[in-house]
Motif scaffolding. Structure first.
Motif, PDB file in Angstrom:
ATOM      1  N   ILE A  44       0.817  -1.224   0.000  1.00 15.37           N
ATOM      2  CA  ILE A  44       0.000   0.000   0.000  1.00 15.37           C
ATOM      3  C   ILE A  44       0.850   1.274   0.000  1.00 15.37           C
ATOM      4  O   ILE A  44       0.314   2.374   0.008  1.00 15.37           O
ATOM      5  N   GLY A  45       2.179   1.099  -0.029  1.00  7.88           N
ATOM      6  CA  GLY A  45       3.062   2.251  -0.203  1.00  7.88           C
ATOM      7  C   GLY A  45       3.542   2.919   1.067  1.00  7.88           C
ATOM      8  O   GLY A  45       4.181   3.968   1.007  1.00  7.88           O
ATOM      9  N   ILE A  46       3.267   2.350   2.227  1.00  7.96           N
ATOM     10  CA  ILE A  46       3.762   2.946   3.478  1.00  7.96           C
ATOM     11  C   ILE A  46       5.277   2.764   3.571  1.00  7.96           C
ATOM     12  O   ILE A  46       5.995   3.684   3.938  1.00  7.96           O
ATOM     13  N   ILE A  47       5.753   1.578   3.210  1.00  3.59           N
ATOM     14  CA  ILE A  47       7.195   1.322   3.151  1.00  3.59           C
ATOM     15  C   ILE A  47       7.596   1.409   1.683  1.00  3.59           C
ATOM     16  O   ILE A  47       7.116   0.629   0.851  1.00  3.59           O
ATOM     17  N   GLY A  48       8.486   2.381   1.382  1.00  2.82           N
ATOM     18  CA  GLY A  48       8.916   2.563   0.003  1.00  2.82           C
ATOM     19  C   GLY A  48      10.159   1.766  -0.329  1.00  2.82           C
ATOM     20  O   GLY A  48      10.282   1.197  -1.403  1.00  2.82           O
ATOM     21  N   ASN A  49      11.094   1.743   0.591  1.00  2.00           N
ATOM     22  CA  ASN A  49      12.322   0.981   0.395  1.00  2.00           C
ATOM     23  C   ASN A  49      13.070   0.882   1.716  1.00  2.00           C
ATOM     24  O   ASN A  49      12.757   1.578   2.667  1.00  2.00           O
ATOM     25  N   TYR A  50      14.031   0.002   1.726  1.00  2.00           N
ATOM     26  CA  TYR A  50      14.904  -0.147   2.886  1.00  2.00           C
ATOM     27  C   TYR A  50      16.186   0.613   2.557  1.00  2.00           C
ATOM     28  O   TYR A  50      16.628   0.631   1.419  1.00  2.00           O
ATOM     29  N   THR A  51      16.780   1.232   3.554  1.00  2.00           N
ATOM     30  CA  THR A  51      17.950   2.055   3.286  1.00  2.00           C
ATOM     31  C   THR A  51      18.988   1.877   4.389  1.00  2.00           C
ATOM     32  O   THR A  51      18.763   1.158   5.360  1.00  2.00           O
ATOM     33  N   ILE A  52      20.106   2.551   4.224  1.00  2.00           N
ATOM     34  CA  ILE A  52      21.156   2.529   5.231  1.00  2.00           C
ATOM     35  C   ILE A  52      21.497   3.958   5.629  1.00  2.00           C
ATOM     36  O   ILE A  52      21.200   4.901   4.901  1.00  2.00           O
ATOM     37  N   ASP A  53      22.106   4.096   6.775  1.00  2.00           N
ATOM     38  CA  ASP A  53      22.559   5.395   7.266  1.00  2.00           C
ATOM     39  C   ASP A  53      24.071   5.442   7.074  1.00  2.00           C
ATOM     40  O   ASP A  53      24.808   4.838   7.835  1.00  2.00           O
ATOM     41  N   ILE A  54      24.504   6.150   6.041  1.00  2.00           N
ATOM     42  CA  ILE A  54      25.924   6.192   5.690  1.00  2.00           C
ATOM     43  C   ILE A  54      26.639   7.226   6.556  1.00  2.00           C
ATOM     44  O   ILE A  54      26.164   8.351   6.709  1.00  2.00           O
ATOM     45  N   ASN A  55      27.779   6.848   7.092  1.00  2.00           N
ATOM     46  CA  ASN A  55      28.614   7.768   7.847  1.00  2.00           C
ATOM     47  C   ASN A  55      29.580   8.437   6.860  1.00  2.00           C
ATOM     48  O   ASN A  55      30.649   7.911   6.571  1.00  2.00           O
ATOM     49  N   TYR A  56      29.173   9.585   6.335  1.00  2.00           N
ATOM     50  CA  TYR A  56      29.986  10.274   5.324  1.00  2.00           C
ATOM     51  C   TYR A  56      31.313  10.755   5.902  1.00  2.00           C
ATOM     52  O   TYR A  56      32.307  10.815   5.191  1.00  2.00           O
ATOM     53  N   TYR A  57      31.325  11.074   7.173  1.00  2.00           N
ATOM     54  CA  TYR A  57      32.562  11.516   7.821  1.00  2.00           C
ATOM     55  C   TYR A  57      33.629  10.413   7.727  1.00  2.00           C
ATOM     56  O   TYR A  57      34.784  10.685   7.430  1.00  2.00           O
ATOM     57  N   ALA A  58      33.218   9.173   7.964  1.00  2.00           N
ATOM     58  CA  ALA A  58      34.148   8.044   7.890  1.00  2.00           C
ATOM     59  C   ALA A  58      34.660   7.830   6.466  1.00  2.00           C
ATOM     60  O   ALA A  58      35.733   7.266   6.268  1.00  2.00           O
ATOM     61  N   LEU A  59      33.922   8.313   5.482  1.00  2.00           N
ATOM     62  CA  LEU A  59      34.337   8.200   4.080  1.00  2.00           C
ATOM     63  C   LEU A  59      35.201   9.381   3.631  1.00  2.00           C
ATOM     64  O   LEU A  59      35.601   9.451   2.481  1.00  2.00           O
ATOM     65  N   GLY A  60      35.469  10.298   4.567  1.00  2.00           N
ATOM     66  CA  GLY A  60      36.328  11.436   4.240  1.00  2.00           C
ATOM     67  C   GLY A  60      35.576  12.707   3.888  1.00  2.00           C
ATOM     68  O   GLY A  60      36.180  13.719   3.560  1.00  2.00           O
ATOM     69  N   GLU A  62      34.083  15.433   5.401  1.00  3.17           N
ATOM     70  CA  GLU A  62      34.052  16.016   6.739  1.00  3.17           C
ATOM     71  C   GLU A  62      33.179  17.267   6.836  1.00  3.17           C
ATOM     72  O   GLU A  62      32.936  17.760   7.929  1.00  3.17           O
ATOM     73  N   ILE A  63      32.708  17.776   5.713  1.00  2.00           N
ATOM     74  CA  ILE A  63      31.918  19.003   5.716  1.00  2.00           C
ATOM     75  C   ILE A  63      30.526  18.703   5.179  1.00  2.00           C
ATOM     76  O   ILE A  63      30.371  18.224   4.059  1.00  2.00           O
ATOM     77  N   ASP A  64      29.508  18.984   5.988  1.00  2.00           N
ATOM     78  CA  ASP A  64      28.114  18.871   5.569  1.00  2.00           C
ATOM     79  C   ASP A  64      27.539  20.275   5.469  1.00  2.00           C
ATOM     80  O   ASP A  64      27.761  21.116   6.355  1.00  2.00           O
ATOM     81  N   VAL A  65      26.789  20.520   4.394  1.00  3.86           N
ATOM     82  CA  VAL A  65      26.139  21.810   4.228  1.00  3.86           C
ATOM     83  C   VAL A  65      24.690  21.601   3.822  1.00  3.86           C
ATOM     84  O   VAL A  65      24.343  20.612   3.171  1.00  3.86           O
ATOM     85  N   VAL A  66      23.861  22.531   4.242  1.00  4.49           N
ATOM     86  CA  VAL A  66      22.483  22.616   3.767  1.00  4.49           C
ATOM     87  C   VAL A  66      22.411  23.917   2.985  1.00  4.49           C
ATOM     88  O   VAL A  66      22.829  24.966   3.482  1.00  4.49           O
ATOM     89  N   ILE A  67      21.921  23.822   1.762  1.00  9.09           N
ATOM     90  CA  ILE A  67      21.918  24.979   0.867  1.00  9.09           C
ATOM     91  C   ILE A  67      20.501  25.283   0.421  1.00  9.09           C
ATOM     92  O   ILE A  67      19.763  24.389  -0.002  1.00  9.09           O
ATOM     93  N   ASP A  68      20.131  26.564   0.524  1.00  6.61           N
ATOM     94  CA  ASP A  68      18.887  27.077  -0.051  1.00  6.61           C
ATOM     95  C   ASP A  68      19.261  27.735  -1.366  1.00  6.61           C
ATOM     96  O   ASP A  68      20.295  28.409  -1.446  1.00  6.61           O
ATOM     97  N   ILE A  69      18.415  27.569  -2.369  1.00  8.42           N
ATOM     98  CA  ILE A  69      18.669  28.243  -3.637  1.00  8.42           C
ATOM     99  C   ILE A  69      17.380  28.856  -4.169  1.00  8.42           C
ATOM    100  O   ILE A  69      16.324  28.240  -4.121  1.00  8.42           O
ATOM    101  N   LYS A 134      24.587  16.756  14.394  1.00 14.95           N
ATOM    102  CA  LYS A 134      23.260  16.210  14.162  1.00 14.95           C
ATOM    103  C   LYS A 134      22.582  16.000  15.516  1.00 14.95           C
ATOM    104  O   LYS A 134      23.141  15.357  16.404  1.00 14.95           O
ATOM    105  N   ILE A 135      21.386  16.524  15.659  1.00 19.13           N
ATOM    106  CA  ILE A 135      20.649  16.388  16.904  1.00 19.13           C
ATOM    107  C   ILE A 135      19.671  15.218  16.809  1.00 19.13           C
ATOM    108  O   ILE A 135      19.593  14.396  17.708  1.00 19.13           O
ATOM    109  N   VAL A 136      18.929  15.130  15.735  1.00 15.07           N
ATOM    110  CA  VAL A 136      17.959  14.044  15.519  1.00 15.07           C
ATOM    111  C   VAL A 136      18.221  13.427  14.167  1.00 15.07           C
ATOM    112  O   VAL A 136      18.471  14.101  13.195  1.00 15.07           O
TER     113      VAL A 136
END
Length: 136
Positions: A44-60, A62-69, A134-136
């Motif tokens: 019925i579409g409640i679950i769309g897919n299964y995913t993972i939480d990637i630790n981008y910091y561990a992949l190098g 080190e900078i996360d940004v949120v951008i408005d355009i 990250k808080i939540v």
């Protein structure tokens, strides 16, 4: 959807690899019943897919940004084509308000951030927010 379905969703949201056996023990249902409930939520579409939480910091990254355009010169489709090709963009949403889009991206260093922002200027005016934690 009942309380048990909600609990199953909560468990899968915390760990999408949790076994059906573990879920069934927590919600006090048989494994086949849990499987049926999950399959129904998929159907019925409640679950769309299964995913993972990637630790981008561990992949190098080190900078996360949120951008408005704010898109200029009606370049909406050009921007959408551009942003979909960016491997370092985690999400992008079309939004209401002052900005047209908001997205989160990961970078290895400030030089790459600056180059990316320069590329974005083709499509519109940006406001960049650097993520401290990250808080939540």
């Amino acid at each position: 959807m009942d309380f048990t379905d909600g609990k199953i969703l909560e468990l899968l949201n915390e760990n999408s690899k949790m076994s059906l056996n573990n879920i069934s023990n927590i919600v006090n249902l048989s494994t086949p019943s849990v499987r049926d409930r999950i399959n129904k939520m998929i159907d019925i579409g409640i679950i769309g897919n299964y995913t993972i939480d990637i630790n981008y910091y561990a992949l190098g990254y080190e900078i996360d940004v949120v951008i408005d355009i704010i898109i200029k010169n009606n370049l909406y489709s050009d921007f959408k084509t551009f942003i979909k090709k960016q491997k370092n963009v985690e999400f992008c949403y079309r939004i209401s308000g002052e900005s047209c889009f908001i997205f989160k991206a990961h970078f290895k260093n400030m030089q790459v951030v600056e180059q990316f922002i320069d590329e974005l200027q083709t499509y519109g005016h940006t406001k960049t927010h650097f993520v401290f934690s990250k808080i939540v």
